[in-house]
Design a protein around this motif. Sequence first.
Motif, PDB file in Angstrom:
ATOM      1  N   LYS A 152      44.197  87.873  66.619  1.00  0.00           N
ATOM      2  CA  LYS A 152      43.661  89.196  66.267  1.00  0.00           C
ATOM      3  C   LYS A 152      42.427  89.072  65.382  1.00  0.00           C
ATOM      4  O   LYS A 152      41.481  89.839  65.503  1.00  0.00           O
ATOM      5  CB  LYS A 152      44.729  90.055  65.576  1.00  0.00           C
ATOM      6  N   SER A 153      42.449  88.103  64.480  1.00  0.00           N
ATOM      7  CA  SER A 153      41.295  87.868  63.625  1.00  0.00           C
ATOM      8  C   SER A 153      40.069  87.516  64.463  1.00  0.00           C
ATOM      9  O   SER A 153      38.964  87.967  64.184  1.00  0.00           O
ATOM     10  CB  SER A 153      41.604  86.742  62.636  1.00  0.00           C
ATOM     11  N   PHE A 154      40.268  86.721  65.516  1.00  0.00           N
ATOM     12  CA  PHE A 154      39.154  86.339  66.384  1.00  0.00           C
ATOM     13  C   PHE A 154      38.644  87.530  67.186  1.00  0.00           C
ATOM     14  O   PHE A 154      37.452  87.647  67.452  1.00  0.00           O
ATOM     15  CB  PHE A 154      39.571  85.202  67.324  1.00  0.00           C
ATOM     16  N   GLU A 155      39.536  88.428  67.574  1.00  0.00           N
ATOM     17  CA  GLU A 155      39.112  89.616  68.325  1.00  0.00           C
ATOM     18  C   GLU A 155      38.180  90.496  67.496  1.00  0.00           C
ATOM     19  O   GLU A 155      37.337  91.198  68.045  1.00  0.00           O
ATOM     20  CB  GLU A 155      40.328  90.413  68.787  1.00  0.00           C
ATOM     21  N   PHE A 156      38.345  90.472  66.204  1.00  0.00           N
ATOM     22  CA  PHE A 156      37.480  91.231  65.299  1.00  0.00           C
ATOM     23  C   PHE A 156      36.698  90.269  64.411  1.00  0.00           C
ATOM     24  O   PHE A 156      36.560  90.485  63.204  1.00  0.00           O
ATOM     25  CB  PHE A 156      38.326  92.182  64.437  1.00  0.00           C
ATOM     26  N   SER A 157      36.179  89.206  65.006  1.00  0.00           N
ATOM     27  CA  SER A 157      35.607  88.097  64.231  1.00  0.00           C
ATOM     28  C   SER A 157      34.446  88.508  63.338  1.00  0.00           C
ATOM     29  O   SER A 157      34.301  87.999  62.236  1.00  0.00           O
ATOM     30  CB  SER A 157      35.186  86.964  65.158  1.00  0.00           C
ATOM     31  N   TRP A 158      33.627  89.424  63.804  1.00  0.00           N
ATOM     32  CA  TRP A 158      32.493  89.838  62.971  1.00  0.00           C
ATOM     33  C   TRP A 158      33.011  90.487  61.686  1.00  0.00           C
ATOM     34  O   TRP A 158      32.546  90.166  60.591  1.00  0.00           O
ATOM     35  CB  TRP A 158      31.592  90.820  63.724  1.00  0.00           C
ATOM     36  N   PHE A 159      33.979  91.371  61.827  1.00  0.00           N
ATOM     37  CA  PHE A 159      34.505  92.089  60.667  1.00  0.00           C
ATOM     38  C   PHE A 159      35.291  91.168  59.734  1.00  0.00           C
ATOM     39  O   PHE A 159      35.155  91.254  58.515  1.00  0.00           O
ATOM     40  CB  PHE A 159      35.385  93.261  61.120  1.00  0.00           C
ATOM     41  N   THR A 160      36.111  90.297  60.316  1.00  0.00           N
ATOM     42  CA  THR A 160      36.883  89.396  59.464  1.00  0.00           C
ATOM     43  C   THR A 160      35.969  88.385  58.772  1.00  0.00           C
ATOM     44  O   THR A 160      36.173  88.052  57.607  1.00  0.00           O
ATOM     45  CB  THR A 160      37.964  88.652  60.258  1.00  0.00           C
ATOM     46  N   GLY A 161      34.949  87.909  59.485  1.00  0.00           N
ATOM     47  CA  GLY A 161      34.011  86.966  58.879  1.00  0.00           C
ATOM     48  C   GLY A 161      33.230  87.585  57.736  1.00  0.00           C
ATOM     49  O   GLY A 161      33.109  87.004  56.660  1.00  0.00           O
ATOM     50  N   VAL A 162      32.710  88.780  57.966  1.00  0.00           N
ATOM     51  CA  VAL A 162      31.943  89.460  56.914  1.00  0.00           C
ATOM     52  C   VAL A 162      32.848  89.817  55.740  1.00  0.00           C
ATOM     53  O   VAL A 162      32.485  89.624  54.578  1.00  0.00           O
ATOM     54  CB  VAL A 162      31.239  90.719  57.472  1.00  0.00           C
ATOM     55  N   GLY A 163      34.031  90.329  56.035  1.00  0.00           N
ATOM     56  CA  GLY A 163      34.950  90.708  54.956  1.00  0.00           C
ATOM     57  C   GLY A 163      35.398  89.511  54.131  1.00  0.00           C
ATOM     58  O   GLY A 163      35.366  89.555  52.895  1.00  0.00           O
ATOM     59  N   PHE A 164      35.775  88.450  54.803  1.00  0.00           N
ATOM     60  CA  PHE A 164      36.223  87.250  54.101  1.00  0.00           C
ATOM     61  C   PHE A 164      35.065  86.618  53.319  1.00  0.00           C
ATOM     62  O   PHE A 164      35.237  86.179  52.186  1.00  0.00           O
ATOM     63  CB  PHE A 164      36.821  86.262  55.096  1.00  0.00           C
ATOM     64  N   GLY A 165      33.884  86.589  53.926  1.00  0.00           N
ATOM     65  CA  GLY A 165      32.703  86.047  53.243  1.00  0.00           C
ATOM     66  C   GLY A 165      32.340  86.840  52.005  1.00  0.00           C
ATOM     67  O   GLY A 165      32.010  86.277  50.964  1.00  0.00           O
ATOM     68  N   ALA A 166      32.422  88.162  52.111  1.00  0.00           N
ATOM     69  CA  ALA A 166      32.116  89.013  50.959  1.00  0.00           C
ATOM     70  C   ALA A 166      33.119  88.802  49.836  1.00  0.00           C
ATOM     71  O   ALA A 166      32.743  88.722  48.659  1.00  0.00           O
ATOM     72  CB  ALA A 166      32.089  90.482  51.383  1.00  0.00           C
ATOM     73  N   LEU A 167      34.397  88.706  50.189  1.00  0.00           N
ATOM     74  CA  LEU A 167      35.419  88.456  49.166  1.00  0.00           C
ATOM     75  C   LEU A 167      35.235  87.095  48.504  1.00  0.00           C
ATOM     76  O   LEU A 167      35.356  86.971  47.280  1.00  0.00           O
ATOM     77  CB  LEU A 167      36.816  88.552  49.771  1.00  0.00           C
ATOM     78  N   LEU A 168      34.933  86.085  49.304  1.00  0.00           N
ATOM     79  CA  LEU A 168      34.690  84.753  48.750  1.00  0.00           C
ATOM     80  C   LEU A 168      33.490  84.756  47.807  1.00  0.00           C
ATOM     81  O   LEU A 168      33.537  84.191  46.711  1.00  0.00           O
ATOM     82  CB  LEU A 168      34.432  83.747  49.867  1.00  0.00           C
TER      83      LEU A 168
END
Length: 96
Positions: free
Chosen positions: A57-73
């Motif tokens: 599911k994370s891969f299906e929304f990869s742009w959103f999960t990547g941006v969200g995780f990157g912003a949190l990091l």
Amino acid sequence: SIDVDELYVATPKSRYFYWNGFHVSAILCTLLATLVNVPGLLHALGVLNEIPTILLKSFEFSWFTGVGFGALLYWFVKAIDFKGFGAYQWRKTIYT
């Protein structure tokens, strides 16, 4: 808040110093954020047969999960940096 005086200091002691023009913290956070989606990519390419549903599911929304995780990091890294444990304080001790 922005320390305006530090914006005009071009030494490694500066809070806003970039290593050879690169913001190393941002680059590392971006690379780490993309790692979240690598298992899903490998599954889509047929390299991995089974992966946990959450990673799919994370891969299906990869742009959103990547941006969200990157912003949190990045927020976490900068929060640590401003409290005196990060690169800003380290540079101050090394170059003084």
